[in-house]
Motif scaffolding. Structure first.
Motif, PDB file in Angstrom:
ATOM      1  N   UNK A 206       0.830  -1.201   0.000  1.00 36.35           N
ATOM      2  CA  UNK A 206       0.000   0.000   0.000  1.00 36.35           C
ATOM      3  C   UNK A 206       0.861   1.247   0.000  1.00 36.35           C
ATOM      4  N   UNK A 207       0.542   2.184  -0.881  1.00 38.20           N
ATOM      5  CA  UNK A 207       1.042   3.552  -0.788  1.00 38.20           C
ATOM      6  C   UNK A 207      -0.179   4.445  -0.881  1.00 38.20           C
ATOM      7  N   UNK A 208      -0.579   5.018   0.259  1.00 38.89           N
ATOM      8  CA  UNK A 208      -1.836   5.758   0.341  1.00 38.89           C
ATOM      9  C   UNK A 208      -1.577   7.248   0.476  1.00 38.89           C
ATOM     10  N   UNK A 209      -2.313   8.056  -0.294  1.00 37.88           N
ATOM     11  CA  UNK A 209      -2.320   9.495  -0.051  1.00 37.88           C
ATOM     12  C   UNK A 209      -3.228   9.756   1.128  1.00 37.88           C
ATOM     13  N   UNK A 210      -2.737  10.535   2.093  1.00 38.12           N
ATOM     14  CA  UNK A 210      -3.506  10.801   3.307  1.00 38.12           C
ATOM     15  C   UNK A 210      -3.722  12.297   3.469  1.00 38.12           C
ATOM     16  N   UNK A 211      -4.890  12.647   3.966  1.00 34.42           N
ATOM     17  CA  UNK A 211      -5.266  14.027   4.250  1.00 34.42           C
ATOM     18  C   UNK A 211      -5.830  14.103   5.660  1.00 34.42           C
ATOM     19  N   UNK A 212      -6.130  15.288   6.126  1.00 31.93           N
ATOM     20  CA  UNK A 212      -6.640  15.449   7.489  1.00 31.93           C
ATOM     21  C   UNK A 212      -7.897  14.613   7.710  1.00 31.93           C
ATOM     22  N   UNK A 213      -7.891  13.845   8.802  1.00 29.69           N
ATOM     23  CA  UNK A 213      -9.030  13.002   9.136  1.00 29.69           C
ATOM     24  C   UNK A 213      -8.908  11.577   8.656  1.00 29.69           C
ATOM     25  N   UNK A 214      -7.893  11.274   7.837  1.00 37.48           N
ATOM     26  CA  UNK A 214      -7.703   9.912   7.341  1.00 37.48           C
ATOM     27  C   UNK A 214      -7.011   9.046   8.376  1.00 37.48           C
ATOM     28  N   UNK A 215      -7.248   7.739   8.280  1.00 40.15           N
ATOM     29  CA  UNK A 215      -6.566   6.769   9.125  1.00 40.15           C
ATOM     30  C   UNK A 215      -6.091   5.609   8.264  1.00 40.15           C
ATOM     31  N   UNK A 216      -4.948   5.067   8.610  1.00 41.31           N
ATOM     32  CA  UNK A 216      -4.410   3.869   7.972  1.00 41.31           C
ATOM     33  C   UNK A 216      -4.272   2.800   9.047  1.00 41.31           C
ATOM     34  N   UNK A 217      -4.781   1.594   8.764  1.00 33.27           N
ATOM     35  CA  UNK A 217      -4.733   0.488   9.712  1.00 33.27           C
ATOM     36  C   UNK A 217      -3.622  -0.471   9.312  1.00 33.27           C
ATOM     37  N   UNK A 218      -2.792  -0.845  10.284  1.00 35.45           N
ATOM     38  CA  UNK A 218      -1.658  -1.718  10.026  1.00 35.45           C
ATOM     39  C   UNK A 218      -1.770  -2.916  10.971  1.00 35.45           C
ATOM     40  N   UNK A 219      -2.329  -4.040  10.486  1.00 39.15           N
ATOM     41  CA  UNK A 219      -2.510  -5.194  11.355  1.00 39.15           C
ATOM     42  C   UNK A 219      -1.212  -5.927  11.654  1.00 39.15           C
ATOM     43  N   UNK A 220      -0.222  -5.800  10.767  1.00 42.26           N
ATOM     44  CA  UNK A 220       1.041  -6.503  10.919  1.00 42.26           C
ATOM     45  C   UNK A 220       1.967  -6.062   9.795  1.00 42.26           C
ATOM     46  N   UNK A 221       3.188  -6.515   9.832  1.00 41.34           N
ATOM     47  CA  UNK A 221       4.101  -6.329   8.708  1.00 41.34           C
ATOM     48  C   UNK A 221       4.909  -5.048   8.747  1.00 41.34           C
ATOM     49  N   UNK A 222       5.799  -4.911   7.761  1.00 38.59           N
ATOM     50  CA  UNK A 222       6.660  -3.735   7.638  1.00 38.59           C
ATOM     51  C   UNK A 222       5.840  -2.532   7.193  1.00 38.59           C
ATOM     52  N   UNK A 223       6.110  -1.369   7.787  1.00 33.03           N
ATOM     53  CA  UNK A 223       5.429  -0.149   7.374  1.00 33.03           C
ATOM     54  C   UNK A 223       6.343   1.044   7.561  1.00 33.03           C
ATOM     55  N   UNK A 224       6.097   2.088   6.811  1.00 23.55           N
ATOM     56  CA  UNK A 224       6.913   3.286   6.773  1.00 23.55           C
ATOM     57  C   UNK A 224       7.557   3.404   5.395  1.00 23.55           C
ATOM     58  N   UNK A 225       7.818   4.659   4.979  1.00 30.47           N
ATOM     59  CA  UNK A 225       7.734   5.892   5.754  1.00 30.47           C
ATOM     60  C   UNK A 225       6.352   6.539   5.706  1.00 30.47           C
ATOM     61  N   UNK A 226       6.198   7.551   6.585  1.00 29.18           N
ATOM     62  CA  UNK A 226       5.121   8.530   6.493  1.00 29.18           C
ATOM     63  C   UNK A 226       5.766   9.791   5.928  1.00 29.18           C
ATOM     64  N   UNK A 227       5.260  10.293   4.816  1.00 27.83           N
ATOM     65  CA  UNK A 227       5.933  11.352   4.063  1.00 27.83           C
ATOM     66  C   UNK A 227       5.068  12.608   4.069  1.00 27.83           C
ATOM     67  N   UNK A 228       5.631  13.713   4.547  1.00 30.53           N
ATOM     68  CA  UNK A 228       4.930  14.998   4.561  1.00 30.53           C
ATOM     69  C   UNK A 228       5.285  15.770   3.293  1.00 30.53           C
ATOM     70  N   UNK A 229       4.287  16.226   2.555  1.00 33.00           N
ATOM     71  CA  UNK A 229       4.551  17.017   1.354  1.00 33.00           C
ATOM     72  C   UNK A 229       5.234  18.326   1.738  1.00 33.00           C
ATOM     73  N   UNK A 230       6.162  18.820   0.911  1.00 31.90           N
ATOM     74  CA  UNK A 230       6.800  20.112   1.208  1.00 31.90           C
ATOM     75  C   UNK A 230       5.756  21.207   1.422  1.00 31.90           C
ATOM     76  N   UNK A 231       5.962  22.004   2.463  1.00 33.77           N
ATOM     77  CA  UNK A 231       5.044  23.098   2.775  1.00 33.77           C
ATOM     78  C   UNK A 231       3.876  22.704   3.648  1.00 33.77           C
ATOM     79  N   UNK A 232       3.766  21.413   3.986  1.00 34.43           N
ATOM     80  CA  UNK A 232       2.629  20.941   4.782  1.00 34.43           C
ATOM     81  C   UNK A 232       3.134  20.045   5.911  1.00 34.43           C
ATOM     82  N   UNK A 233       3.181  20.583   7.119  1.00 34.07           N
ATOM     83  CA  UNK A 233       3.559  19.763   8.259  1.00 34.07           C
ATOM     84  C   UNK A 233       2.530  18.651   8.468  1.00 34.07           C
ATOM     85  N   UNK A 234       3.012  17.498   8.905  1.00 34.37           N
ATOM     86  CA  UNK A 234       2.160  16.323   9.117  1.00 34.37           C
ATOM     87  C   UNK A 234       2.110  15.980  10.603  1.00 34.37           C
ATOM     88  N   UNK A 235       0.911  15.680  11.079  1.00 36.75           N
ATOM     89  CA  UNK A 235       0.685  15.138  12.415  1.00 36.75           C
ATOM     90  C   UNK A 235       0.097  13.751  12.269  1.00 36.75           C
TER      91      UNK A 235
END
Length: 283
Positions: A206-235
């Motif tokens: 999975x490579x998912x585009x995420x926006x405010x209010x989105x959630x990604x569920x990870x039941x197991x396995x390797x995951x990362x990175x979480x990538x913040x677009x330039x100019x937009x801080x990510x929480x």
């Protein structure tokens, strides 16, 4: 009522839950904790939490980018009432558990703030309910701030231990909010979350585009990175729980990318960090 409602039944797993609750000025919401322990964490605004004769007044914060927040822990097998005089949004992070621990208040001033990584992998972590920081039965929860253009949740990793014959992997929820662009025309931001493979034969890629209010569920396995677009801080808010007897983070880097941590020794932490609060530095 909830803008996000992840339960074990909906996720198809056994432990981790996350709800996001908006409350208007003067509104009130009640719920039963059932077989799960919960943390009430303000995302914006403050609230009052009432349970079992205890009352906790959470000061909260204007938004997730402006600072750490105080929070309240509420036990399983209880009734909880939330109210907010001025309104706001509140995360309810939960985990099915066996022990019934006492309800407690977590002050913002007691939240350890940590800087992880270096260079373009710099991020800031609020360890408000990390294992070893705040007592819970199974629930682990932390917040991460990633400056625009940076990679977080990197190197790719799992939350497990290699224990023959014993299942130990943590179920993890990533909940995202992305800062809009600065200026009069505040364009909504976005980022990306990668799940590179699954450890239980589910074949997740999975490579998912995420926006405010989105959630990604990870039941197991390797995951990362979480990538913040330039100019937009990510929480993102991480909520984790699993079957192991020991409540522990259990991080294990992907063997093909673990060398990245060593490269950070020659780099400085991103000068945009810390955003607030005196931090510890971890590589």
């Amino acid at each position: 009522m909830y803008t996000l409602d992840v339960s074990p039944e909906r996720a198809g797993w056994a432990y981790s839950s996350l709800r996001v609750l908006p409350l208007g000025p003067g509104e009130r919401h009640s719920f039963a904790t059932g077989d799960s322990e919960w943390i009430v964490l303000p995302l914006s605004g403050g609230c009052t939490v009432e349970t079992g004769g205890e009352t906790f007044r959470l000061h909260g914060r204007p938004d997730v980018f402006s600072g750490v927040s105080d929070f309240a822990y509420v036990p399983r097998d209880a009734r909880v009432a939330l109210s907010s005089a001025e309104g706001g949004r509140f995360a309810l992070a939960g985990a099915r558990c066996g022990r019934r621990l006492p309800a407690r208040y977590g002050p913002a001033g007691g939240v350890p703030v940590e800087l992880r990584g270096a260079g373009a992998c710099s991020r800031q972590v609020h360890n408000f309910a990390a294992a070893g920081v705040f007592e819970a039965d199974r629930l682990i929860a932390v917040e991460v701030l990633t400056p625009g253009g940076n990679w977080s949740s990197y190197p790719p990793h799992k939350h497990d231990e290699e224990r023959p014959g014993e299942e130990s992997e943590l179920e993890e929820i990533y909940y995202f909010e992305i800062a809009p662009s600065p200026g009069a025309e505040a364009v909504p931001g976005f980022g990306y979350q990668r799940v590179t493979s699954s450890g239980r034969g589910r074949g997740t890629e999975l490579l998912a585009e995420v926006r405010s209010g989105d959630a990604v569920l990870i039941p197991d396995g390797w995951h990362g990175p979480s990538i913040a677009a330039p100019g937009h801080d990510m929480y993102y808010l991480n909520v984790m729980a699993g079957p192991g007897e020991e409540r522990a983070w259990l991080i294990r880097d992907h063997p093909g990318h673990a060398w990245v941590r060593g490269a950070w020794e020659a780099e400085a932490v991103d000068p945009r960090l810390p955003r607030h609060h005196p931090p510890e530095v971890s590589r």
